[in-house]
Design a protein around this motif. Structure first.
Motif, mmCIF file in Angstrom:
data_model
loop_
_atom_site.group_PDB
_atom_site.id
_atom_site.type_symbol
_atom_site.label_atom_id
_atom_site.label_comp_id
_atom_site.label_asym_id
_atom_site.label_seq_id
_atom_site.Cartn_x
_atom_site.Cartn_y
_atom_site.Cartn_z
ATOM 1 N N ASP A 496 26.343 -19.005 65.734
ATOM 2 C CA ASP A 496 25.356 -19.269 64.677
ATOM 3 C C ASP A 496 24.241 -18.215 64.680
ATOM 4 O O ASP A 496 23.052 -18.522 64.638
ATOM 5 N N GLU A 498 21.765 -15.382 63.406
ATOM 6 C CA GLU A 498 21.046 -15.057 62.176
ATOM 7 C C GLU A 498 20.228 -13.789 62.365
ATOM 8 O O GLU A 498 19.501 -13.680 63.359
ATOM 9 N N PRO A 499 20.324 -12.820 61.438
ATOM 10 C CA PRO A 499 21.213 -12.820 60.277
ATOM 11 C C PRO A 499 22.629 -12.445 60.694
ATOM 12 O O PRO A 499 22.820 -11.772 61.719
ATOM 13 N N TRP A 558 14.825 -20.623 64.368
ATOM 14 C CA TRP A 558 16.224 -20.363 64.013
ATOM 15 C C TRP A 558 16.584 -21.107 62.727
ATOM 16 O O TRP A 558 17.199 -20.536 61.814
ATOM 17 N N THR A 561 15.049 -19.523 59.665
ATOM 18 C CA THR A 561 15.705 -18.257 59.326
ATOM 19 C C THR A 561 17.003 -18.510 58.566
ATOM 20 O O THR A 561 17.298 -17.833 57.576
ATOM 21 N N ARG A 562 17.769 -19.503 59.005
ATOM 22 C CA ARG A 562 19.012 -19.815 58.303
ATOM 23 C C ARG A 562 18.716 -20.380 56.915
ATOM 24 O O ARG A 562 19.390 -20.029 55.940
ATOM 25 N N ARG A 565 17.902 -17.638 54.472
ATOM 26 C CA ARG A 565 19.085 -16.919 53.988
ATOM 27 C C ARG A 565 19.849 -17.744 52.958
ATOM 28 O O ARG A 565 20.315 -17.210 51.941
#
Length: 670
Positions: A496, A498-499, A558, A561-562, A565
């Motif tokens: 998982d 990121e990015p 985290w 950040t996801r 996106r």
């Protein structure tokens, strides 16, 4: 005869009124979703400014900022009220907690699916319970509703959010936005989605005192000696605890400081940046953050010719100080071009105009011509960025020349995602660089345009920053710091991440790689790329990092950040799948998202009888933004004012001509 003579003038007045006003008894169907000026009602029993104070306590430890925000609502009227307040935040803020305090009672808010939270809040409001609801309208725009604030009540809403600070060119920047600027919209109010209704917000006129006080305290603790610490936006008092720790507060807390972004910049000794691997071992999941310091920039020996399309916002919100700053910036940008380069200029407000049908060489004559056109602008009208951007991207191009589009604006529009979509669909080897101009720009738009266009964002708050910003831009486009970036894992079970892929790096900004990990904290993380013609590689040993409790914020960061996106800057295509995943992340990590909200409800019924009145807290205009940024309802046609004035002029002239002929005929008949 006198009554007959007055008839034409009566007709003129009636027709003018009918043309300039909506139909009596109903609103115009094409009325757009627009901000408006606040008008004080004569009812002294209702408190129109319930928000009295915003206090901020920010604690920066290393690269992570923990921010605590307190909003104080007081009802000084004699009737119960329901307060609504639109306020901004950083685009990188991860809101993960909220409390409502009424007197001595503290209610901890719960994260719920957006519609569930809204229904729970509405039910509590109807029953007369004190309640609060926090919703996200944009990644940087939030909506706070507080129900049943009784006369004499003091209600405090406490928010907590976390943010990652990533330096650029060795400078760290902490930004706390204080006001949402008025957003231009051309969509009809009727049928507008619920997430856009906040655009119709009341504003105070330019120069009006800010009704709510603002205070902020920032503690900076870096572990490495600080070389420089400065606040370009406000006058501050700095207390040094040690060489690596300082406490910053406003020098004059009573001044009108809540009408612009609070900006704090600092640099570490020797222009170092904090990099390396951070680990956190949780009960069910483990997280990591890798900060990789980029290499020094290698100046290209032979820079190929480039084409630059400058798209300049000359709308009403840019009138005065913002446009003057933009003019200074664009003069420096254009003035630094080489004769081998080509350029073009597009000016836009409610419509757009282009300097040339195709880009022209950057000769002194053409540069002087462009600057003359730009200097003649004063600012006025709407902000139709999408058509101007489409026009710029569709200009004829030389396939052998690298093209960059530079968008210069305050970003005061509500259709950000339309702009992102246009950029993504028209990349074709075009980089997009965005320049935010003003004291409180729409950073969601500015950062999003650059992200979608694989470029870099810049923010210029003062004219004296323009020259330095133009120099930074020229360095960026001449030679990227690192390209073809790859991240690999050996013996470290990471997932998982990121990015998922890392774009080329223009600025000397550390790479920030988030992820989860399983098993033991061991193995290697390898980062590789190209620096001009040279290979770049760096290896990190996982076992050298300590998975300490101090890194517990990594899970929130985290998840944010996801979500960024998927939702903030993501493609509109898979809406249902995106909504499902973002909702799941919001509920799992208890964070605010477009599809999850915080709601707090007191058990006791505090307003059993009288219906509370809805009050929208008026917002100040950002510092330097004129009244031209706020307009009333208008038709869907951009900038209808000019067409309407011409029509009225023709109509009045016709009536005067008819009246004069009628008068002469009447005198002859008499």
């Amino acid at each position: 005869m006198r009554q007959m003579a007055n008839c034409p003038f009566s007709c003129v007045v009636i027709v003018l009124v009918l043309l300039s006003c909506p139909a009596l008894g109903e609103e115009r169907k094409d009325k757009t979703l627009s901000p408006y000026f606040f008008v004080q009602e004569g009812d002294s029993s209702t408190d129109s400014f319930p928000l009295k104070e915003t206090g901020v306590d920010a604690r920066i430890n290393g690269v992570i900022a923990e921010v605590f925000v307190s909003q104080k609502y007081v009802n000084q009227g004699s009737k119960p009220i329901n307060a609504r307040y639109i306020f901004p935040a950083s685009t990188r803020a991860t809101v993960h907690g909220m409390n409502m305090v009424v007197g001595e009672r503290v209610v901890t808010a719960r994260i719920k699916e957006r519609e569930t939270a809204k229904r729970e809040f509405a039910k509590a409001r109807q029953k007369g319970k004190s309640a609060s609801l926090l919703e996200q309208q944009r990644p940087n725009v939030f909506n706070m509703n507080v129900a049943n604030i009784m006369p004499g009540d003091e209600v405090r809403i406490e928010l907590r959010y976390t943010e990652l600070l990533v330096p650029s060119e060795g400078t760290y920047e902490f930004v706390y936005p204080t006001v949402v600027g008025p957003r231009y919209s051309n969509q009809p109010e009727a049928g507008a989605p619920e997430t856009d209704l906040w655009v119709k917000s009341p504003y105070l006129k330019e120069g009006s005192p800010v009704p709510a006080s603002f205070g902020i305290h920032v503690t900076v603790s870096t572990g490495i000696p600080l070389q420089e610490l400065a606040c370009p936006s406000h006058r501050v008092d700095v207390q040094w605890e040690s060489k690596s720790m300082a406490r910053v507060s406003l020098e004059e807390p009573k001044e009108s400081s809540g009408n612009r972004d609070f900006i704090l910049n600092y640099r570490l000794m020797g222009k170092e940046i904090q990099s390396g691997l951070m680990l956190y071992k949780g009960e069910t999941e483990n997280f990591f953050l890798l900060m990789v310091q980029p290499p020094e920039r290698v100046q290209a020996k032979d820079i190929p010719p480039r084409e630059f399309i400058f798209i300049l916002d000359v709308s009403g919100s840019m009138h005065g100080f913002p446009l003057a700053t933009a003019k200074t910036l664009i003069r420096d940008l254009i003035g630094g071009l080489r004769e081998r380069d080509k350029f073009n200029v597009i000016l836009f407000s409610g419509s757009s105009c282009v300097m040339s049908s195709s880009s022209v060489p950057a000769t002194q004559t053409n540069i002087a011509r462009a600057i003359q056109v730009i200097d003649s602008q004063q600012g006025g009208g709407g902000t139709e960025l999408s058509p101007a951007l489409t026009r710029g991207l569709s200009l004829p191009r030389d396939e052998n020349t690298s093209r960059s589009v530079l968008i210069i604006t305050d970003g005061f529009i509500s259709a950000e995602r339309d702009v992102f979509e246009i950029i993504r669909n028209n990349l074709n080897n075009t980089n997009v660089f965005s320049f935010g101009i003003g004291s409180s720009v729409n950073r969601f738009l500015i950062e999003g345009m650059a992200k979608a266009g694989l470029g870099e964002p810049f923010v210029v708050t003062r004219p004296e920053e323009a020259r330095v910003t133009a120099e930074r831009f020229r360095d960026y486009v001449q030679s990227p710091v690192l390209t073809q970036i790859r991240v690999g894992f050996k013996g470290f079970d990471a997932y998982d991440v990121e990015p998922p892929s890392v774009p080329d790096l223009f600025a000397r900004r550390p790479l920030a790689i988030f992820g989860k990990w399983r098993g033991n904290a061991e193995g290697l993380i390898e980062v590789a790329g190209k620096r001009e013609t040279e290979e770049y590689a760096k290896t990190f040993r996982v076992s050298e990092a300590d998975p300490g409790e101090a890194n517990s914020a990594l899970g929130y960061l985290w998840a944010r950040t996801r979500i960024a996106r998927l939702s903030d800057f993501g493609d509109r295509g898979a809406v249902a799948e995106t909504k499902k995943e973002v909702t799941s992340l919001g509920l799992a990590y208890s964070i605010l998202t477009p599809y999850t909200s915080f709601v707090a409800v007191m058990d006791a019924v505090r307003n059993p009888g009288e219906q509370a009145k809805d009050v929208n807290q008026p917002l100040p205009l950002p510092l330097g933004v004129s009244n031209l940024a706020v307009g009333g309802a208008c038709s869907k046609v951009p900038e209808p004012e000019l067409g309407l004035l011409l029509a009225l002029f023709i109509l009045v002239s016709s009536f005067v001509w008819i009246y004069r002929r009628w008068s002469r005929t009447a005198r002859r008949a008499a």
